[in-house]
Motif scaffolding. Structure first.
Motif, PDB file in Angstrom:
ATOM      1  N   PHE A  59       4.755   7.071  -2.774  1.00 53.68           N
ATOM      2  CA  PHE A  59       5.760   6.486  -2.956  1.00 53.68           C
ATOM      3  C   PHE A  59       5.909   5.871  -4.390  1.00 53.68           C
ATOM      4  O   PHE A  59       6.965   4.953  -4.485  1.00 53.68           O
ATOM      5  N   HIS A  60       4.838   6.025  -5.254  1.00 57.03           N
ATOM      6  CA  HIS A  60       4.934   5.160  -6.563  1.00 57.03           C
ATOM      7  C   HIS A  60       3.975   6.107  -7.255  1.00 57.03           C
ATOM      8  O   HIS A  60       2.852   5.711  -7.297  1.00 57.03           O
ATOM      9  N   CYS A  61       4.476   7.014  -8.051  1.00 60.58           N
ATOM     10  CA  CYS A  61       3.445   7.253  -9.251  1.00 60.58           C
ATOM     11  C   CYS A  61       4.520   7.869 -10.428  1.00 60.58           C
ATOM     12  O   CYS A  61       5.613   7.434 -10.505  1.00 60.58           O
ATOM     13  N   HIS A  62       3.788   8.143 -11.531  1.00 59.45           N
ATOM     14  CA  HIS A  62       4.415   8.055 -13.106  1.00 59.45           C
ATOM     15  C   HIS A  62       4.339   9.451 -13.356  1.00 59.45           C
ATOM     16  O   HIS A  62       3.440   9.995 -14.470  1.00 59.45           O
ATOM     17  N   LEU A  63       4.795  10.554 -12.754  1.00 61.94           N
ATOM     18  CA  LEU A  63       4.703  11.855 -13.159  1.00 61.94           C
ATOM     19  C   LEU A  63       5.096  12.296 -14.530  1.00 61.94           C
ATOM     20  O   LEU A  63       4.508  13.093 -15.308  1.00 61.94           O
TER      21      LEU A  63
ATOM     22  N   GLY B 229      13.097   1.791  -9.928  1.00 62.10           N
ATOM     23  CA  GLY B 229      11.669   1.566 -10.282  1.00 62.10           C
ATOM     24  C   GLY B 229      11.219   2.443 -11.249  1.00 62.10           C
ATOM     25  O   GLY B 229      11.667   3.328 -11.656  1.00 62.10           O
ATOM     26  N   GLU B 230      10.214   1.713 -12.044  1.00 61.25           N
ATOM     27  CA  GLU B 230       9.554   0.431 -11.647  1.00 61.25           C
ATOM     28  C   GLU B 230      10.393  -0.557 -12.133  1.00 61.25           C
ATOM     29  O   GLU B 230      10.368  -0.510 -13.441  1.00 61.25           O
ATOM     30  N   VAL B 231      10.614  -1.743 -11.364  1.00 61.97           N
ATOM     31  CA  VAL B 231      11.084  -2.809 -11.649  1.00 61.97           C
ATOM     32  C   VAL B 231      10.298  -4.200 -11.262  1.00 61.97           C
ATOM     33  O   VAL B 231       9.395  -3.665 -10.159  1.00 61.97           O
TER      34      VAL B 231
ATOM     35  N   LEU C 219       7.236  -3.208  -1.960  1.00 60.67           N
ATOM     36  CA  LEU C 219       6.335  -4.161  -2.854  1.00 60.67           C
ATOM     37  C   LEU C 219       5.113  -2.949  -3.286  1.00 60.67           C
ATOM     38  O   LEU C 219       4.463  -2.582  -2.497  1.00 60.67           O
ATOM     39  N   HIS C 220       5.001  -2.569  -4.461  1.00 63.79           N
ATOM     40  CA  HIS C 220       4.288  -1.807  -4.805  1.00 63.79           C
ATOM     41  C   HIS C 220       2.965  -2.276  -5.234  1.00 63.79           C
ATOM     42  O   HIS C 220       3.167  -3.493  -5.961  1.00 63.79           O
ATOM     43  N   TRP C 221       1.839  -1.813  -4.844  1.00 66.60           N
ATOM     44  CA  TRP C 221       0.479  -2.623  -5.342  1.00 66.60           C
ATOM     45  C   TRP C 221       0.415  -4.160  -5.113  1.00 66.60           C
ATOM     46  O   TRP C 221       0.129  -4.849  -6.157  1.00 66.60           O
TER      47      TRP C 221
ATOM     48  N   THR D 190      -0.220   6.331  -5.391  1.00 65.70           N
ATOM     49  CA  THR D 190      -1.266   6.518  -6.142  1.00 65.70           C
ATOM     50  C   THR D 190      -0.986   5.466  -7.442  1.00 65.70           C
ATOM     51  O   THR D 190      -2.055   5.248  -7.886  1.00 65.70           O
ATOM     52  N   ASP D 191       0.086   5.417  -7.914  1.00 67.17           N
ATOM     53  CA  ASP D 191       0.279   4.724  -9.039  1.00 67.17           C
ATOM     54  C   ASP D 191      -0.597   5.472 -10.161  1.00 67.17           C
ATOM     55  O   ASP D 191      -0.619   5.033 -11.361  1.00 67.17           O
ATOM     56  N   GLY D 192      -0.634   6.879  -9.949  1.00 66.50           N
ATOM     57  CA  GLY D 192      -0.990   7.741 -11.168  1.00 66.50           C
ATOM     58  C   GLY D 192      -0.067   7.706 -12.330  1.00 66.50           C
ATOM     59  O   GLY D 192       1.290   7.580 -12.021  1.00 66.50           O
ATOM     60  N   PRO D 193      -0.534   7.928 -13.442  1.00 62.76           N
ATOM     61  CA  PRO D 193      -1.971   8.115 -14.057  1.00 62.76           C
ATOM     62  C   PRO D 193      -2.754   6.756 -14.126  1.00 62.76           C
ATOM     63  O   PRO D 193      -3.658   6.830 -14.649  1.00 62.76           O
ATOM     64  N   PHE D 194      -2.002   5.620 -13.487  1.00 64.30           N
ATOM     65  CA  PHE D 194      -2.626   4.162 -13.919  1.00 64.30           C
ATOM     66  C   PHE D 194      -4.096   3.948 -13.086  1.00 64.30           C
ATOM     67  O   PHE D 194      -4.627   2.984 -13.376  1.00 64.30           O
ATOM     68  N   THR D 195      -4.145   4.799 -11.912  1.00 66.87           N
ATOM     69  CA  THR D 195      -5.486   4.701 -11.293  1.00 66.87           C
ATOM     70  C   THR D 195      -6.133   6.015 -11.353  1.00 66.87           C
ATOM     71  O   THR D 195      -5.665   7.119 -11.842  1.00 66.87           O
TER      72      THR D 195
HETATM   73 MN    MN Z   1       3.463   1.869 -11.734  1.00 68.19          MN
END
Ligand code: MN
Length: 254
Positions: A6-10, A85-87, A149-151, A197-202
């Motif tokens: 539910f939160h990644c940056h493709l 998002g992301e906000v 709420l992400h991460w 995942t919050d990829g690619p930041f993880t």
């Molecule tokens: Mn993010």
């Protein structure tokens, strides 16, 4: 096993179209967020015909110092999506200098979402959990919009307050790599859990995370909450369905 990221940056991967196609082919319910509204039209185009992948319209708090003027672009696109998002806010050492500006932008985001109604937001709250929750309480009641709420790295009492405010939590592998993170996530009600995942930041195995890597998060959540993996995976799917159907629309299976 059906999965949710539910939160990644493709759009930050070398080949965004391929990353989206991979998540779509794997049937992973994926929310790909944007960091600046200027990236939105392309992200929308890439996801307009996908069944499992949705794009969210954002203005990342870490970019607000340089990009706050793009809030008007964000507003102009808001009617094109249910996902925002992301906000949020970032009070970390690199970003606290822009915190007042971030608050003004986030307040505008929350108020516009409340005015529009029916939005689902993925929210960043690094070192600002209390302020983020205060602002959500003030400007976006659960009947007007839903917050994930992400991460989340606030305290247990802040997490309880977030639950009372109707928030969900999207959990990633990095959160579960610390004792404090596991202790917090272990106390979250399972009916508010989503995975991300919050990829690619993880990273996983030294490469940027991809949506399929949420399988590991499901495994870890299952062991924290003493449930079989398949049961935990179904809980996450059911939570996603409840969340996206919160305003009487069925979009998961369209
Ligand atoms: Mn993010």
């Amino acid at each position: 096993m059906r999965l949710v990221d539910f939160h990644c940056h493709l759009d930050l991967y070398p080949d965004p179209a391929a990353a989206i196609a991979e998540a779509e082919a794997a049937g992973i319910y994926t929310l790909t967020v944007t960091t600046t509204p200027r990236a939105w039209p392309r992200n929308l185009l890439l996801t307009k015909d996908t069944r499992h992948v949705r794009a969210a319209l954002g203005l990342h708090p870490q970019l607000v110092a340089e990009h706050s003027h793009e809030i008007s672009v964000w507003e102009n696109h808001l009617q094109e999506t249910r996902y925002v998002g992301e906000v949020g806010l970032d009070g970390g050492p690199q970003y606290f200098r822009s915190l007042d500006l971030q608050k003004r932008v986030f307040e505008r985001v929350l108020k516009q979402c409340a005015k529009a109604g029916g939005k689902i937001l993925t929210v960043h709250s690094v070192r600002t959990a209390k302020t983020v929750l205060d602002m959500i309480e003030m400007d976006l009641p659960p009947s007007k919009g839903k917050v994930v709420l992400h991460w989340f790295t606030g305290s247990k009492s802040e997490a309880r307050r977030a639950v009372e405010l109707g928030c969900y939590f999207s959990v990633n592998g990095a959160m579960l790599s610390t004792e404090k993170g596991r202790a917090l996530v272990g106390e979250l009600p399972t009916d508010r859990l989503l995975t991300e995942t919050d990829g690619p930041f993880t990273q996983v195995n030294g490469r940027p995370s991809r949506p399929g890597d949420v399988a590991v998060v499901v495994e870890q959540l299952a062991s924290l909450h003493l449930k079989p993996q398949s049961v935990l995976a179904e809980i996450v799917i059911s939570n996603l369905r409840t969340l996206v159907n919160a305003f009487g629309e069925v979009i998961l299976e369209h």
